[in-house]
Design an enzyme around this catalytic site. Structure first.
Site, PDB file in Angstrom:
ATOM      1  N   GLU A   1      78.913 -35.753  61.036  1.00 41.40           N
ATOM      2  CA  GLU A   1      79.706 -36.939  60.335  1.00 41.40           C
ATOM      3  C   GLU A   1      79.068 -37.127  58.953  1.00 41.40           C
ATOM      4  O   GLU A   1      77.714 -37.328  58.771  1.00 41.40           O
ATOM      5  CB  GLU A   1      79.844 -37.985  61.000  1.00 41.40           C
ATOM      6  CG  GLU A   1      80.486 -37.838  62.379  1.00 41.40           C
ATOM      7  CD  GLU A   1      80.510 -39.327  63.362  1.00 41.40           C
ATOM      8  OE1 GLU A   1      80.303 -40.194  62.474  1.00 41.40           O
ATOM      9  OE2 GLU A   1      80.892 -39.060  64.235  1.00 41.40           O
TER      10      GLU A   1
ATOM     11  N   GLU B   1      77.124 -40.282  69.736  1.00 37.28           N
ATOM     12  CA  GLU B   1      76.238 -41.280  69.206  1.00 37.28           C
ATOM     13  C   GLU B   1      75.453 -41.934  70.542  1.00 37.28           C
ATOM     14  O   GLU B   1      75.670 -43.231  70.577  1.00 37.28           O
ATOM     15  CB  GLU B   1      76.732 -41.954  68.223  1.00 37.28           C
ATOM     16  CG  GLU B   1      77.355 -41.310  66.942  1.00 37.28           C
ATOM     17  CD  GLU B   1      77.631 -42.082  65.742  1.00 37.28           C
ATOM     18  OE1 GLU B   1      77.573 -41.746  64.752  1.00 37.28           O
ATOM     19  OE2 GLU B   1      78.513 -43.331  66.262  1.00 37.28           O
TER      20      GLU B   1
END
Length: 670
Positions: A302, A148
């Site tokens: 995710e 991320e």
């Protein structure tokens, strides 16, 4: 390059948090849930490098072997997402600095400056060590780099970034005179004679130079991309045939997803829709955007099995909600459904973020039963892997435009790139029209209709491309405050919307932003439709009015226009419409562009509650029917089909229960 042959299903696995007994229980439960793929070592830096001169792979070796023994593939991270305490203690200069001059400290994650060369050297060393050790391990399916990028550190104002920014500017502009021209530095006596006179856009007395701010945003994205490429190159030194990726975050503002995707073999994103929303359209949009970054299937890397831990109120997903939203991603091109995380943490900042295995550790719990059900179903759907999503419409998406559009000193503070795009996207989703997203550098030719939402920043190249596209027969729609400036945030002179003025057949004399809480209306045919945020003075230069303003100075003046340009048509919406107004305009355009609803050749009736999408390969169409309604819906079929989850042939009609779905396989006529 290793090819995917089955839908991936699993989640982030953090065995370092657990005892040997629980790890062995994990293997049993993963088999029960049909888990075939886990992400490992994402936050593992200190576990495999406990001090500068020591690498210890003992535990990771054991986990790789254990997962392989249990036939679970590994998405192996290089572990760089969170620098260890010993590194911060020895080299505090790697820490990022806030705009106010405050450095981060150890105790959270992502506490690093992407420009710092010392930090990069440690990252390179770690990545090479991990790749060298595991490049040939039979459990390895994918390399997962970092985690991320810019999720928490989207700006840094340290000396490393200052030096790197000046070098970045030198490479981009070559001369200081060219920089001054592009930055419009004659304004407010901002001209530079040397590059070392240029600072990062830190605290200033009032409005900052927007070209300076825009280049800083480009720079930060590029610095993080350079870090990703460094980590990738370190891995590629030892591993050539394993795909490489990182997890993007969908509608995340701070990195250019198209640029990142060019360096990735597979694109994935982390999807966290709000369970309190019946249909979380931003996340639905982000599925399509992520797939569009490479125009290939993507991975949901995710998602939460139920609640997250970081909203003000963390709603739990209702029964069936996780499953239906997982299939929403699959319907729009996902080839894998992953969760954060496998087992809910006992301690730490994310302990109340749900896991596939909850704190209750109950294999009979409602949530775990849903996890098992989804895993069992996905095991039946491997023929979907690699299939293509069908789309006739494209939205233009440009991170640089997003950055430029939402800088300060604009006519209205209510302009919002994503919210306005979501409002338009919602209509296409409700009408069952498949959409792609395209970068301005891509071809528009594959699409019958191109939507350019709030495209404030437009290059001359894209302006020329749109003219050629419409002239050749394409349909093009854009909205207010588009075509205003070039890539240096300099206004096109001669009337708005400068870059699109010719192809739209209009001239906008003046903007009339509305008070922040005001509403107005426009007339379309015999009806009127509510508006907000924006009005403007539009003059027709060949175009015709489709709708008119109804109130005040602008009453009876054009609000929405249409223009025949060459063989095609262009449309302009000069105000912000609510859903009803957007729908009537979009339905008109779809009719004129001859764009039917997805799968209309196979389905006679399409209910408002049923989302219809199509994936295809050379042999078959795969029609997804997702029922977001509160009652069963029956769909009439024009052809017989095979229902994949039911493992049955269906003819004439098929019933989809509330909060459920069907996937139909229909052979192509050959």
């Amino acid at each position: 390059m290793l090819r995917q042959t089955e839908l991936f299903y699993g989640g982030d696995y953090n065995p370092e948090q657990w005892s040997r007994e629980i790890i062995m229980e994990d293997m049993r439960l993963m088999k029960q849930a049909k888990v075939n793929y886990v992400s490992l070592n994402i936050f593992g830096w200190v576990n495999i490098q406990p001090s500068e001169d020591v690498f210890d792979f003992t535990f990771l070796d054991e986990m790789m072997e254990l997962l392989h023994k249990n036939e679970i593939g590994v998405d192996l991270a290089n572990g760089t997402a969170s620098p260890p305490a010993w590194l911060v203690k020895k080299h505090p200069e790697i820490l990022p600095i806030t705009i106010n001059g405050t450095p981060s400290v150890h105790g959270s994650r992502q506490h690093y400056c992407p420009s710092n060369q010392l930090y990069r050297s440690y990252v390179k060393r770690l990545s090479e060590a991990v790749a060298k050790r595991y490049a040939d391990h039979p459990a390895l399916i994918m390399w997962h780099i970092n985690n991320e990028y810019t999720c928490h550190i989207s700006e840094c104002y340290c000396d490393s970034c200052l030096a790197a920014f000046r070098q970045w500017l030198k490479e981009k502009y070559q001369t200081i005179d060219e920089l001054n021209r592009c930055w419009s530095t004659k304004f407010w006596s901002q001209s530079y004679s040397e590059r070392d006179e240029i600072f990062l856009p830190k605290e200033m007395p009032t409005f900052k130079n927007p070209a300076h701010q825009l280049d800083y945003k480009r720079f930060i994205s590029d610095q993080n991309l350079a870090l990703f490429k460094l980590e990738k190159e370190a891995i590629r030194k030892y591993s050539q045939d394993i795909p490489v990726m990182t997890n993007l975050m969908g509608l995340h503002k701070h990195v250019d997803g198209f640029k990142f995707a060019e360096e990735m073999d597979v694109v994935g994103w982390d999807a966290y829709p709000n369970p309190f929303e019946e249909k979380p359209y931003p996340q639905f949009l982000a599925n399509d955007l992520t797939r569009s970054l490479k125009k290939k299937p993507f991975l949901v890397m995710e998602q939460a099995p139920s609640a997250v831990n970081w909203r003000a109120a963390n709603g739990a997903k209702k029964p069936g909600q996780m499953r239906l939203w997982s299939y929403e991603a699959l319907a729009h091109g996902a080839d894998g459904i992953m969760f954060f995380q496998w087992r809910q943490s006992q301690g730490g900042a994310e302990k109340f973020h749900s896991g596939m295995v909850s704190h209750n550790q109950d294999p009979e719990s409602r949530l775990f039963k849903e996890i098992v059900q989804l895993g069992e179903e996905l095991e039946q759907l491997n023929e979907l892997v690699g299939t293509t999503y069908v789309a006739d419409v494209a939205f233009v998406f440009d991170w640089e435009n997003w950055w430029a559009l939402e800088l300060d000193a604009k006519p209205s503070a209510k302009i919002n790139y994503i919210k306005q795009m979501r409002d338009l996207y919602k209509v296409f989703h409700e009408l069952n029209i498949g959409v792609d997203f395209v970068h301005p550098s891509e071809s528009l030719d594959p699409y019958k209709l191109v939507i350019s939402n709030a495209q404030y920043l437009v290059t001359e190249d894209f302006s020329t491309k749109v003219k050629a596209y419409v002239n050749a027969g394409g349909h093009f729609m854009t909205t207010f405050f588009s075509g205003i400036v070039d890539e240096n945030d300099r206004v096109y002179l001669g009337g708005y919307p400068g870059a699109f003025k010719e192809v739209l057949g209009i001239y906008v004399e003046e903007f009339y932003p509305m008070p922040l809480d005001a509403k107005s209306r426009i007339a379309i045919g015999d009806g009127t439709y509510e508006t907000e945020t924006w009005e403007e003075v539009i003059h027709l230069k060949g175009a015709q009015a489709v709708a008119n303003f109804t109130q005040g100075y602008l009453a009876e003046m054009p609000a929405v226009t249409q223009y025949k340009y060459g063989k095609g048509e262009s449309y302009y919406i000069g105000t912000k419409l609510f859903e009803a107004g957007n729908r009537v305009i979009i339905e008109k355009i779809l009719t004129e562009a001859d764009i039917p609803s997805t799968a209309s050749e196979f389905i006679q009736n399409q209910s408002h509650s049923i989302s219809v999408t199509c994936r295809e390969n050379q042999l078959d169409n795969f029609i997804f029917l997702l029922n977001y309604g509160q009652k069963s819906e029956t769909i009439q079929l024009n052809v017989s089909a095979y229902s994949l989850l039911d493992e049955a042939i269906v003819q004439d009609n098929i019933t989809i229960p509330a909060n459920d779905l069907k996937i139909l396989k229909i052979p192509k006529v050959r």
